[in-house]
Design a protein around this motif. Structure first.
Motif, PDB file in Angstrom:
ATOM      1  N   SER A  99      -3.401   0.453  -3.390  1.00  0.00           N
ATOM      2  CA  SER A  99      -2.770  -0.863  -3.296  1.00  0.00           C
ATOM      3  C   SER A  99      -2.210  -1.212  -4.663  1.00  0.00           C
ATOM      4  CB  SER A  99      -3.800  -1.906  -2.863  1.00  0.00           C
ATOM      5  OG  SER A  99      -4.357  -1.559  -1.619  1.00  0.00           O
ATOM      6  N   THR A 100      -0.961  -1.696  -4.666  1.00  0.00           N
ATOM      7  CA  THR A 100      -0.295  -1.926  -5.947  1.00  0.00           C
ATOM      8  C   THR A 100       0.547  -3.193  -5.925  1.00  0.00           C
ATOM      9  OG1 THR A 100       1.370  -1.044  -7.473  1.00  0.00           O
ATOM     10  CG2 THR A 100       1.544  -0.358  -5.179  1.00  0.00           C
ATOM     11  N   PHE A 101       0.590  -3.866  -7.066  1.00  0.00           N
ATOM     12  CA  PHE A 101       1.423  -5.061  -7.218  1.00  0.00           C
ATOM     13  C   PHE A 101       2.858  -4.696  -7.599  1.00  0.00           C
ATOM     14  CE2 PHE A 101      -2.920  -6.482  -8.103  1.00  0.00           C
ATOM     15  CZ  PHE A 101      -3.020  -7.570  -7.260  1.00  0.00           C
ATOM     16  N   ALA A 115      -5.593  15.459  -4.268  1.00  0.00           N
ATOM     17  CA  ALA A 115      -5.652  14.024  -3.991  1.00  0.00           C
ATOM     18  C   ALA A 115      -6.671  13.343  -4.884  1.00  0.00           C
ATOM     19  CB  ALA A 115      -5.975  13.784  -2.518  1.00  0.00           C
ATOM     20  N   LEU A 116      -7.809  13.998  -5.112  1.00  0.00           N
ATOM     21  CA  LEU A 116      -8.845  13.421  -5.976  1.00  0.00           C
ATOM     22  C   LEU A 116      -8.386  13.354  -7.437  1.00  0.00           C
ATOM     23  CD1 LEU A 116     -12.049  15.106  -4.470  1.00  0.00           C
ATOM     24  CD2 LEU A 116     -11.464  12.673  -4.407  1.00  0.00           C
ATOM     25  N   SER A 117      -7.613  14.345  -7.868  1.00  0.00           N
ATOM     26  CA  SER A 117      -7.105  14.322  -9.244  1.00  0.00           C
ATOM     27  C   SER A 117      -6.119  13.166  -9.430  1.00  0.00           C
ATOM     28  CB  SER A 117      -6.430  15.661  -9.598  1.00  0.00           C
ATOM     29  OG  SER A 117      -5.196  15.812  -8.913  1.00  0.00           O
ATOM     30  N   LEU A 118      -5.316  12.902  -8.409  1.00  0.00           N
ATOM     31  CA  LEU A 118      -4.393  11.765  -8.468  1.00  0.00           C
ATOM     32  C   LEU A 118      -5.151  10.452  -8.453  1.00  0.00           C
ATOM     33  CD1 LEU A 118      -1.286  12.462  -6.185  1.00  0.00           C
ATOM     34  CD2 LEU A 118      -1.339  12.101  -8.647  1.00  0.00           C
ATOM     35  N   LYS A 119      -6.247  10.405  -7.700  1.00  0.00           N
ATOM     36  CA  LYS A 119      -7.065   9.190  -7.629  1.00  0.00           C
ATOM     37  C   LYS A 119      -7.565   8.816  -9.021  1.00  0.00           C
ATOM     38  CE  LYS A 119     -11.216   7.285  -5.369  1.00  0.00           C
ATOM     39  NZ  LYS A 119     -12.072   7.005  -6.518  1.00  0.00           N
ATOM     40  N   SER A 120      -8.095   9.791  -9.743  1.00  0.00           N
ATOM     41  CA  SER A 120      -8.598   9.537 -11.097  1.00  0.00           C
ATOM     42  C   SER A 120      -7.490   9.033 -12.010  1.00  0.00           C
ATOM     43  CB  SER A 120      -9.199  10.813 -11.685  1.00  0.00           C
ATOM     44  OG  SER A 120     -10.246  11.289 -10.878  1.00  0.00           O
ATOM     45  N   LEU A 121      -6.294   9.541 -11.810  1.00  0.00           N
ATOM     46  CA  LEU A 121      -5.159   9.152 -12.637  1.00  0.00           C
ATOM     47  C   LEU A 121      -4.712   7.720 -12.341  1.00  0.00           C
ATOM     48  CD1 LEU A 121      -2.808  10.321 -14.593  1.00  0.00           C
ATOM     49  CD2 LEU A 121      -1.508  10.439 -12.455  1.00  0.00           C
ATOM     50  N   ILE A 122      -4.528   7.415 -11.055  1.00  0.00           N
ATOM     51  CA  ILE A 122      -3.910   6.140 -10.680  1.00  0.00           C
ATOM     52  C   ILE A 122      -4.878   4.969 -10.800  1.00  0.00           C
ATOM     53  CG2 ILE A 122      -4.397   6.118  -8.190  1.00  0.00           C
ATOM     54  CD1 ILE A 122      -1.024   5.341  -9.903  1.00  0.00           C
ATOM     55  N   GLU A 123      -6.182   5.247 -10.763  1.00  0.00           N
ATOM     56  CA  GLU A 123      -7.164   4.166 -10.912  1.00  0.00           C
ATOM     57  C   GLU A 123      -7.014   3.448 -12.244  1.00  0.00           C
ATOM     58  OE1 GLU A 123     -11.067   5.301  -8.209  1.00  0.00           O
ATOM     59  OE2 GLU A 123     -10.810   6.284 -10.147  1.00  0.00           O
ATOM     60  N   HIS A 161      -4.182   2.868 -13.720  1.00  0.00           N
ATOM     61  CA  HIS A 161      -2.886   2.205 -13.834  1.00  0.00           C
ATOM     62  C   HIS A 161      -3.040   0.690 -13.657  1.00  0.00           C
ATOM     63  CE1 HIS A 161       1.321   1.182 -12.945  1.00  0.00           C
ATOM     64  NE2 HIS A 161       1.611   2.273 -13.651  1.00  0.00           N
ATOM     65  N   PRO A 162      -2.447  -0.123 -14.523  1.00  0.00           N
ATOM     66  CA  PRO A 162      -2.661  -1.573 -14.485  1.00  0.00           C
ATOM     67  C   PRO A 162      -2.150  -2.278 -13.232  1.00  0.00           C
ATOM     68  CG  PRO A 162      -0.944  -0.980 -16.072  1.00  0.00           C
ATOM     69  CD  PRO A 162      -1.599   0.279 -15.659  1.00  0.00           C
ATOM     70  N   ALA A 163      -1.207  -1.681 -12.496  1.00  0.00           N
ATOM     71  CA  ALA A 163      -0.675  -2.342 -11.299  1.00  0.00           C
ATOM     72  C   ALA A 163      -1.499  -2.051 -10.051  1.00  0.00           C
ATOM     73  CB  ALA A 163       0.771  -1.909 -11.057  1.00  0.00           C
ATOM     74  N   THR A 164      -2.482  -1.161 -10.177  1.00  0.00           N
ATOM     75  CA  THR A 164      -3.258  -0.715  -9.010  1.00  0.00           C
ATOM     76  C   THR A 164      -4.540  -1.522  -8.869  1.00  0.00           C
ATOM     77  OG1 THR A 164      -2.395   1.518  -9.342  1.00  0.00           O
ATOM     78  CG2 THR A 164      -4.332   1.282  -7.926  1.00  0.00           C
ATOM     79  N   SER A 165      -4.823  -1.944  -7.617  1.00  0.00           N
ATOM     80  CA  SER A 165      -6.050  -2.717  -7.384  1.00  0.00           C
ATOM     81  C   SER A 165      -7.114  -1.916  -6.639  1.00  0.00           C
ATOM     82  CB  SER A 165      -5.742  -3.994  -6.600  1.00  0.00           C
ATOM     83  OG  SER A 165      -5.167  -3.683  -5.340  1.00  0.00           O
ATOM     84  N   LYS A 166      -6.706  -1.156  -5.601  1.00  0.00           N
ATOM     85  CA  LYS A 166      -7.672  -0.375  -4.823  1.00  0.00           C
ATOM     86  C   LYS A 166      -7.116   1.026  -4.605  1.00  0.00           C
ATOM     87  CE  LYS A 166      -7.890  -3.201  -1.259  1.00  0.00           C
ATOM     88  NZ  LYS A 166      -7.227  -4.454  -1.618  1.00  0.00           N
ATOM     89  N   GLU A 206       0.837  -1.194   0.000  1.00  0.00           N
ATOM     90  CA  GLU A 206       0.000   0.000   0.000  1.00  0.00           C
ATOM     91  C   GLU A 206       0.874   1.248   0.000  1.00  0.00           C
ATOM     92  OE1 GLU A 206      -4.094   1.031   2.055  1.00  0.00           O
ATOM     93  OE2 GLU A 206      -2.461   1.474   3.453  1.00  0.00           O
ATOM     94  N   VAL A 207       0.566   2.157  -0.927  1.00  0.00           N
ATOM     95  CA  VAL A 207       1.244   3.444  -1.003  1.00  0.00           C
ATOM     96  C   VAL A 207       0.329   4.501  -0.391  1.00  0.00           C
ATOM     97  CG1 VAL A 207       2.128   5.239  -2.543  1.00  0.00           C
ATOM     98  CG2 VAL A 207       2.513   2.820  -3.088  1.00  0.00           C
ATOM     99  N   GLU A 208       0.884   5.292   0.539  1.00  0.00           N
ATOM    100  CA  GLU A 208       0.139   6.405   1.132  1.00  0.00           C
ATOM    101  C   GLU A 208       0.870   7.702   0.792  1.00  0.00           C
ATOM    102  OE1 GLU A 208      -0.432   8.419   5.470  1.00  0.00           O
ATOM    103  OE2 GLU A 208      -0.548   6.225   5.386  1.00  0.00           O
TER     104      GLU A 208
END
Length: 309
Positions: free
Chosen positions: A263-265, A237-245, A247-252, A225-227
């Motif tokens: 959360s990322t693999f 923070a919300l703009s980053l959320k839209s971006l990282i969602e 990303h293929p390595a991100t699950s939550k 988990e990255v915080e």
């Protein structure tokens, strides 16, 4: 042979199925922790194992003995610290231990118990003058007066401040060093993680999973988990959320005020992706933290419920 064997326990109260099918074993010398949401069947299971409730079906064996035929023997070899302890408020610490010792054939030295629970200096104090943490330590001491083979601690640190809680952790670990076998229930995930040799997750009257905390976490996934804490606030923070969602390595992904959690693999790749965006958009990062998945994540994954549901 396991010290405790619990096989296919079932218990109903009218039309309510409190425990549907519970089975587990506890090895001698281990700390075995039972966790689960409210109403999962933890307390009823403990009461059946302790001989306080008779199961509708199933069997409890302690050192090969069952409650139906060997109740008097079993009462002498177990120690129980319930959620609500029956302390004599107007008696001293020593007198409480002395009274409880009189109930058993075999006893442990009260002086040894006082030292173990760190109440030697308070031995002559009345219980009603003790702090909450001191009362809880005394309750554990009362469960030790017969030098039990199997010890039950039911949420022993609930309501205590962090220092008092850690004092009790030290006692539990000392008991393990002494070879005692402990069954623990708790509402604190950190407590279960720090103390337990194995954790049993119970939900809707059934065992969902049993293993070491480490293996349960590994069983869930290899995620980290990255915080990320942003100086720019919630909008950033919300703009980053839209971006990282995307990303293929991100699950939550979730946002809490100015903090982004994902959360990322592949954490290195995810961090590079995040920092590229924050640099290009002049978003100031206050703090970053990278951590393994926790026992709480395991609990939520297995039960679908938030902790302390």
């Amino acid at each position: 042979m396991a010290l405790l064997e619990v096989t296919h326990l079932r218990k109903t109260f009218g039309s309510i199925v409190a425990v549907e099918d519970i089975s587990f074993t506890v090895e001698k010398g281990e700390i075995f922790t039972i966790i689960g949401p409210n109403g999962a069947g933890k307390t009823t299971t403990l009461e059946m194992v302790e001989g306080l409730q008779k199961p509708d079906q199933g069997q409890v064996l302690i050192n090969g003995l069952n409650w139906m035929q060997n109740s008097e023997k079993l009462k002498q070899v177990i120690g129980v610290q319930p959620q609500s302890s029956a302390l004599f408020d107007l008696l001293t610490v020593y007198e409480n231990l002395d009274v409880f010792s009189s109930f058993y054939h075999k006893t442990r030295s009260i002086t040894e118990i006082l030292e173990l629970i760190n109440l030697t200096d308070h031995r002559n104090k009345r219980v009603n003058s003790l702090s909450g943490g001191q009362k809880q330590r005394l309750a554990v001491g009362l469960a030790l007066v017969n030098d039990p083979e199997l010890l039950f601690l039911d949420e022993p640190t609930t309501g205590l401040d962090p220092q008092a809680r850690r004092n009790l952790w030290d006692i539990v670990l000392k008991l393990k060093d002494m070879g005692k076998t402990t069954i623990l229930t708790t509402h604190y995930m950190e407590e279960a993680d720090k103390l337990s040799d194995r954790v049993c997750i119970v939900d809707q009257g059934k065992v969902i999973a049993v293993d070491t905390p480490k293996k349960l976490i590994e069983q869930l996934s290899q995620e980290r988990e990255v915080e990320l804490t942003l100086s720019s606030g919630n909008v950033a923070a919300l703009s980053l959320k839209s971006l990282i969602e995307a990303h293929p390595a991100t699950s939550k992904v979730r946002v809490e005020e100015n903090k982004l959690y994902c959360s990322t693999f592949r954490p290195e790749e995810t961090l590079y992706y995040l920092f590229k965006h924050t640099t290009e958009n002049n978003l100031a990062v206050e703090q970053i933290r990278l951590q393994d998945m926790s026992l709480e994540d395991v609990f939520i994954a297995f039960t679908g419920k938030e902790w302390r549901d």
